[in-house]
Design an enzyme around this catalytic site. Structure first.
Site, short mmCIF file in Angstrom:
data_model
loop_
_atom_site.label_atom_id
_atom_site.label_comp_id
_atom_site.label_asym_id
_atom_site.label_seq_id
_atom_site.Cartn_x
_atom_site.Cartn_y
_atom_site.Cartn_z
N HIS A 23 -29.22 -34.45 -21.26
CA HIS A 23 -30.41 -34.85 -20.60
C HIS A 23 -31.49 -34.15 -21.85
O HIS A 23 -31.37 -33.35 -22.28
CB HIS A 23 -30.62 -33.90 -19.53
CG HIS A 23 -31.73 -34.01 -18.90
ND1 HIS A 23 -32.74 -32.87 -18.88
CD2 HIS A 23 -32.87 -34.96 -18.31
CE1 HIS A 23 -34.05 -33.12 -18.32
NE2 HIS A 23 -34.06 -34.47 -17.93
N ASP A 46 -28.16 -29.53 -19.72
CA ASP A 46 -29.46 -29.48 -20.01
C ASP A 46 -29.76 -28.24 -20.77
O ASP A 46 -29.13 -27.16 -20.36
CB ASP A 46 -30.36 -29.37 -18.71
CG ASP A 46 -31.80 -29.30 -18.89
OD1 ASP A 46 -32.79 -30.17 -18.78
OD2 ASP A 46 -32.09 -28.12 -19.37
N GLU A 85 -28.32 -32.66 -15.31
CA GLU A 85 -29.53 -32.31 -15.77
C GLU A 85 -30.00 -31.17 -14.63
O GLU A 85 -30.92 -30.46 -15.15
CB GLU A 85 -30.75 -33.42 -15.68
CG GLU A 85 -31.61 -33.32 -14.82
CD GLU A 85 -32.56 -34.60 -14.73
OE1 GLU A 85 -32.11 -35.74 -15.23
OE2 GLU A 85 -33.91 -34.30 -14.54
N GLU A 122 -27.25 -42.18 -12.66
CA GLU A 122 -27.51 -41.10 -12.83
C GLU A 122 -28.09 -40.26 -11.79
O GLU A 122 -28.92 -40.93 -11.00
CB GLU A 122 -28.47 -41.08 -14.15
CG GLU A 122 -28.89 -39.61 -14.36
CD GLU A 122 -29.65 -39.63 -15.71
OE1 GLU A 122 -29.43 -40.27 -16.55
OE2 GLU A 122 -30.60 -38.39 -16.06
N ASP A 173 -31.18 -44.14 -13.03
CA ASP A 173 -31.47 -42.99 -12.48
C ASP A 173 -31.96 -42.79 -11.20
O ASP A 173 -33.29 -43.05 -11.21
CB ASP A 173 -32.30 -42.26 -13.69
CG ASP A 173 -32.30 -40.57 -13.47
OD1 ASP A 173 -32.01 -40.23 -12.46
OD2 ASP A 173 -33.01 -40.01 -14.37
N LYS A 198 -35.67 -45.80 -14.03
CA LYS A 198 -35.64 -44.92 -12.80
C LYS A 198 -35.63 -45.95 -11.49
O LYS A 198 -36.12 -46.96 -11.59
CB LYS A 198 -37.00 -43.99 -12.64
CG LYS A 198 -37.31 -43.06 -13.63
CD LYS A 198 -36.17 -42.18 -13.85
CE LYS A 198 -36.44 -40.98 -14.66
NZ LYS A 198 -35.67 -39.92 -14.78
#
Lengths: 440, 440
Positions: free
Chosen positions: A352, A325, A302, A273, A247, A219
């Site tokens: 995801h 997703d 996602e 992402e 992400d 992240k």
């Protein structure tokens, strides 16, 4: 012949925010939750389970919408429902009064995903096969009748969808054999949550390498210095050859995303992402135009609200990794059209997962995509996060960094009775205990 | 100083489906409804009302989301809330757990629109001026602080927004004077509902001309022969010089839309409204490329889910008439950014109205757009549908085909107490009567 008699709904929540698992630039206090339903029939051996995933507050709003939609199924003949889930899907979609609240987005769409996930779980249990096998063995004409191709007329016709599915049939057996042996490659996000310390990050990266993973995702989107330092740690642990992804969970404006990714590119990144708003097709295209020059792809989906958004992401060449997703798109009926559009555009689908049960559903979806739609696995990798699987009756299995081909009937969506009793919100035994501790 | 003490919520529904008012290609049985709330304060003379509009089922789901959001306002100091509605807006938007259900779309976004509409109504009542005046007289710096410019960074900065508003200030007084005299031009959709007979269509077109309207809008998208016949009737009644628009309410695929509009172009059409999915920016661009060659513009936005969609419609030059909805965009905080982006792109904003109370809110929004943002009225026209106004304490007024400048304090969102008692669902006196008749 059995009939759907009742709908059982459960507001299931886990206090994941206490551990910082699931913490990212936008979602700082996620309590992983499932708006869960069980379609019960008068044949006690037959039922279907499904859910949509949320991160806490609002789970009850999804359940209210699910109750309205699922009520339409009570009294239905199971065999008929299982023969044509697409007919059920269209009935749910065509309630014009509920449609006004979207269309095809937000709470009502999440609720449709949950209900249709349960219908497909029921259909696979009824056929006594895993869902991936039910789908792959369906006659393409029949399967396409179940799909929602509305608003896709400019890129995908029913006839074309049938032809694409027919084309892959000769390869099914070989692919199933290969998947039973090697599984489907996955990557792990477990080391990379924003709330983790540098030491924990390094340790978890090392463990992931030991477990055979070829990819690690971190992240980003907090303080730039932190991103730089954390990526440096991860790269130094995994070495130069393994794949590293980042992400941002929608935290950036478009120009900011371009600048921030540029600054991190030297770490060698496979993808960025969710760099910005999930709705911003043209923004993702602008970001892609920039980061692709550094060998970085754009991954999003996602929060991709529906098939029309994915259609545009592909038309605009705004996405390199298509992250569907399983609980935001309205189940198989809307997911397979996206798989087909991605195949047509030559873009890999990398679902995801994580949350509550997303990995369980994805362990079927990646097999369907590989066997019946997209073919060669090269360049494809699905997300895996190793938590909360213990609550599932038929949890997904990962071995040597790959999803194992599911073997049990259904869509792997059933949650254990003891879990429902313990973590039902607000009156599950575990939640009651917690309140007692807090008030003590 | 007064404080917000309680939130009153009402599920208000009208049986409009019985009359076919509101019937179109997609919405065949609309029961016009409002998910309504009132922010009550401990100062009995001060309160704020707001709502979002739905067409029946699902109104209760919006109310549940409104309850969660509005609860955050209880105990707040009214002066503080009214000084910075943008702070309240951000608190509602930044609940990351609720954000997961969108973001910025569907039920939770409709609920935020309702709550913020009530906050702005409260702010205008607190200032004892009509909302349009409160907004126009705000210092541009202060107003821009209230706006949601997130995800718009690639097209509109705060500084630019301030400059655009400053630029219009010298013209405010002249424009207010002009609007007090002539009002803001509107068009009527009342004659054109799909469920009406040819005779009723002709009669209502004639009446609209007598009332001074310069534009008529018809619903299309059913049987092509019906569309052809009904447009012929309307054109023959209104004559060659008046404007004729058509509205397909999202019924078509992209290629189908191009073909169907092409076939109707000979009637002389100002715009085709909602030709396909409201999410399909690139599809609208393709349709625009075709119909513009016949002098027809593309109108969309009544289902435009948020500012990011409007940003893209404008970036892609996919829209000619920007039809914001006062209850789908999250109130003033999100609407003014769209007005500013439209101004920058040189596209007229022609708000969607009708339903329950949309005209009341629009009678303020068009004045704000004209006075403070866009300037010259030429080419702008707002929708007006003449029903359900009798239920409002301060209904909008239309004279000679133009919205009259509102004069009373607030946002005109308050619904009469007797209406709430009669039409609250399911236990309002009128609904109870209906059930008695049905069961008799």
């Amino acid at each position: 012949m059995p009939v759907i008699t009742t709908i059982e709904l459960v507001d299931l929540r886990f206090p994941t925010s206490e551990s910082n698992a699931g913490s990212d630039a936008v979602n700082k206090d996620a309590d992983y939750s499932a708006a869960y339903l069980r379609l019960a029939t008068d044949d006690s051996t037959l039922y279907g389970c499904g859910f949509t995933f949320t991160i806490g507050r609002g789970n009850e709003i999804c359940l209210q919408a699910m109750e309205v939609l699922a009520a339409k199924l009570v009294g239905r003949d199971v065999a008929q429902v299982c023969r044509a889930p697409g007919t059920v899907y269209r009935e749910l979609a065509e309630d014009s009064q509920l449609r006004w609240l979207g269309p095809d987005k937000g709470v009502v769409h999440l609720a449709r995903a949950a209900v249709m996930n349960a219908v497909w779980d029921l259909a696979a249990r009824h056929a006594e096969v895993p869902l991936w096998r039910l789908i792959c063995e369906m006659d393409p004409e029949v399967l396409v009748e179940q799909l929602d191709l509305s608003y896709l007329g400019d890129v995908l016709s029913a006839g074309e969808a049938v032809a694409m599915l027919e084309e892959q049939r000769p390869f099914h057996q070989a692919r199933i054999a290969e998947l039973s042996e090697q599984g489907f490659p996955c990557y792990t996000t477990s080391p990379g949550w924003l709330g983790y310390s540098d030491d924990k990050l390094a340790r978890l990266c090392r463990e992931a390498m030991d477990e055979g993973y070829q990819h690690i995702k971190l992240k980003v989107g907090g303080d730039p210095a932190d991103d730089e330092r954390r990526l440096g740690i991860a790269r130094s642990v995994i070495g130069p050859d393994k794949m590293l992804m980042i992400d941002a969970n929608q935290i950036w404006e478009v120009p900011e995303a371009i600048e921030r990714v540029e600054a991190l590119a030297h770490h060698g990144l496979l993808w960025i992402e969710e760099p910005t708003s999930p709705d911003d097709v043209l923004g993702h295209r602008r970001i892609a135009d920039s980061v692709r020059q550094r060998g970085i792809g754009v991954a999003t989906g996602e929060h991709g609200m529906n098939r029309v958004l994915f259609k545009q992401l592909l038309q605009a060449d705004a996405v390199d990794f298509v992250q569907i997703d399983s609980c935001r798109l309205a189940s198989i009926n809307e997911i397979i059209p996206v798989l087909l559009m991605a195949k047509k555009s030559g873009k890999p689908v990398c679902p995801h997962a994580g949350g509550v049960g997303l990995c369980e559903l994805v362990s079927h979806l990646v097999m369907i995509d590989h066997i019946a739609v997209s073919g060669p696995v090269a360049g494809r990798v699905a997300e895996f996060v190793d938590h909360l699987h213990e609550h599932f009756v038929d949890p997904c299995h990962v071995s040597q960094g790959a999803y194992v081909l599911p073997t049990r009937p259904g869509y792997a969506a059933e949650i254990k009775a003891e879990t429902l009793a313990a973590w039902a919100w607000p009156d599950g035994t575990e939640w009651v205990k917690r309140r007692q501790v807090m008030t003590a």
